[in-house]
Design an enzyme around this catalytic site. Structure first.
Site, mmCIF file in Angstrom:
data_model
loop_
_atom_site.group_PDB
_atom_site.id
_atom_site.type_symbol
_atom_site.label_atom_id
_atom_site.label_comp_id
_atom_site.label_asym_id
_atom_site.label_seq_id
_atom_site.Cartn_x
_atom_site.Cartn_y
_atom_site.Cartn_z
ATOM 1 C CB SER A 101 -15.001 -41.005 1.586
ATOM 2 O OG SER A 101 -16.212 -40.485 2.059
ATOM 3 C CG ASP A 145 -14.638 -32.940 -2.530
ATOM 4 O OD1 ASP A 145 -14.082 -31.847 -2.329
ATOM 5 O OD2 ASP A 145 -15.327 -33.533 -1.678
HETATM 6 C C1 MEV Z 1 -16.269 -30.341 0.299
HETATM 7 O O1 MEV Z 1 -15.092 -31.132 0.270
HETATM 8 C C2 MEV Z 1 -15.949 -28.946 -0.115
HETATM 9 C C3 MEV Z 1 -17.100 -27.960 -0.039
HETATM 10 O O2 MEV Z 1 -16.580 -26.698 -0.444
HETATM 11 C C4 MEV Z 1 -18.254 -28.350 -0.918
HETATM 12 C C5 MEV Z 1 -17.927 -28.256 -2.399
HETATM 13 O O3 MEV Z 1 -17.005 -27.561 -2.786
HETATM 14 O O4 MEV Z 1 -18.646 -28.904 -3.167
HETATM 15 C C6 MEV Z 1 -17.623 -27.814 1.375
#
Ligand code: MEV
Length: 312
Positions: A101, A145
């Site tokens: 999000s 993301d």
């Molecule tokens: C978060 O969606 C994914 C993680 O691997 C953190 C990142 O890659 O920045 C937990």
């Protein structure tokens, strides 16, 4: 243009969360089940944010919205946006549940501003702004993301190297279930960094194992072998649990899915709450899993056919 609008979907990480921060590959896709719409236009008195989370003057936005305020600061500076403005954010992405999000809100706002300023929002340009916001939201983001959400296709992503489109095309269905409990991506990423300091040998080894599982999953997808993908997901979940990123809510839904014919199940995203994913052989068993997971306490569920990308 009197009003600018921008949309961004959520994202699902199929394999590779957390290890992606340490340079291992990950597979993710934009998730059309949820999304964020942002609109921006001129306002009379002061710059204003309207969202379900906060509505009020930009100057009074809470610290938890620093990713948005920092992003707006960059956008205002770059575009010399006429102030004051009115920014409206409508989201169907549950906040802090591993669906991206924070990256999605940043992509939607950036696209809205580009639209308002009548400039083409290429992925590269959007990412330039969104990455600044993500650094504030996450501390040490891998960039997966932002990259997934600013694109349109499933990707294979590697930090520092980049991404390539990936055909996530297989005869299976993915069920996503929200535990309803807020995840703590930032904290989980930080705690793993501490593990890395305290037990570098063991932790590095676990990261490499997660990376190998992502590579195996990639092969399984290419060969259309859902059973093998399911195994990879289960093994990844075991390692993610060892790294302290699961919790009892996730474990409960994952266990329930596995007891009900899921081919594999794991957390997705930052963990410590948030969402889990389960692989189902076909749509009927996927829909059945959705009902069972809701009965087991999931706040919400979604289903996505992995074959839908066949003709993109
Ligand atoms: C978060 O969606 C994914 C993680 O691997 C953190 C990142 O890659 O920045 C937990």
């Amino acid at each position: 243009k009197s009003i600018g609008s921008g949309y961004a979907s959520g994202k699902i990480i199929l394999m590779g969360e957390h290890s992606v921060v340490y340079g291992e590959p990950a597979i993710a896709f934009p998730f059309s089940g949820t999304g964020i719409q942002a609109t921006i236009q001129a306002n009379d008195l002061e710059s204003w944010i309207e969202s379900s989370f906060f509505h009020g003057p930009l100057s009074k936005a809470p610290n938890t919205m620093r990713n948005v305020t920092v992003l707006l600061w960059y956008l205002v500076k770059h575009f010399k946006i006429p102030e004051p403005f009115y920014l409206k954010i409508d989201s169907s992405i549950p906040a802090e549940r591993g669906m991206g999000s924070s990256a999605a809100v940043a992509v939607a706002i950036t696209r809205a501003v580009f639209d308002w300023m009548e400039e083409a929002a290429t992925q590269e340009k959007v990412l330039h702004f969104v990455n600044q916001a993500e650094a504030v939201a996450h501390g040490n983001p891998s960039g997966i993301d932002a990259t997934t959400i600013s694109g349109t296709e499933p990707i294979l992503y590697q930090k520092g190297i980049g991404f390539r489109p990936f055909q996530l095309n297989m005869d299976a269905f993915l069920v996503v279930a929200d535990t309803g409990v807020k995840g703590q991506t930032r904290k989980a990423v930080k705690d793993i960094a501490k593990l890395m300091e305290m037990r570098p040998y063991e932790t590095n080894k676990q990261m490499r194992s997660l990376g190998k599982l992502t590579a195996q999953a990639q092969q399984a997808i290419l060969k259309n072998r859902p059973q093998i993908l399911g195994d990879c997901m289960n093994q990844a979940q075991g390692l993610l649990r060892l790294l302290g990123t699961s919790n009892s809510h996730l474990d409960h839904l994952i266990q329930t899915a596995l007891e009900n014919q899921a081919l594999g199940a794991k957390l997705t995203g930052g963990g410590r709450g948030g969402c889990m994913i389960a692989l189902a052989e076909n749509e009927t068993s996927g829909r059945r899993l959705q009902r069972i997971l809701l009965d087991a306490g999931a706040r919400n569920t979604w289903i996505e056919g992995l074959g839908v990308y066949a003709h993109v």
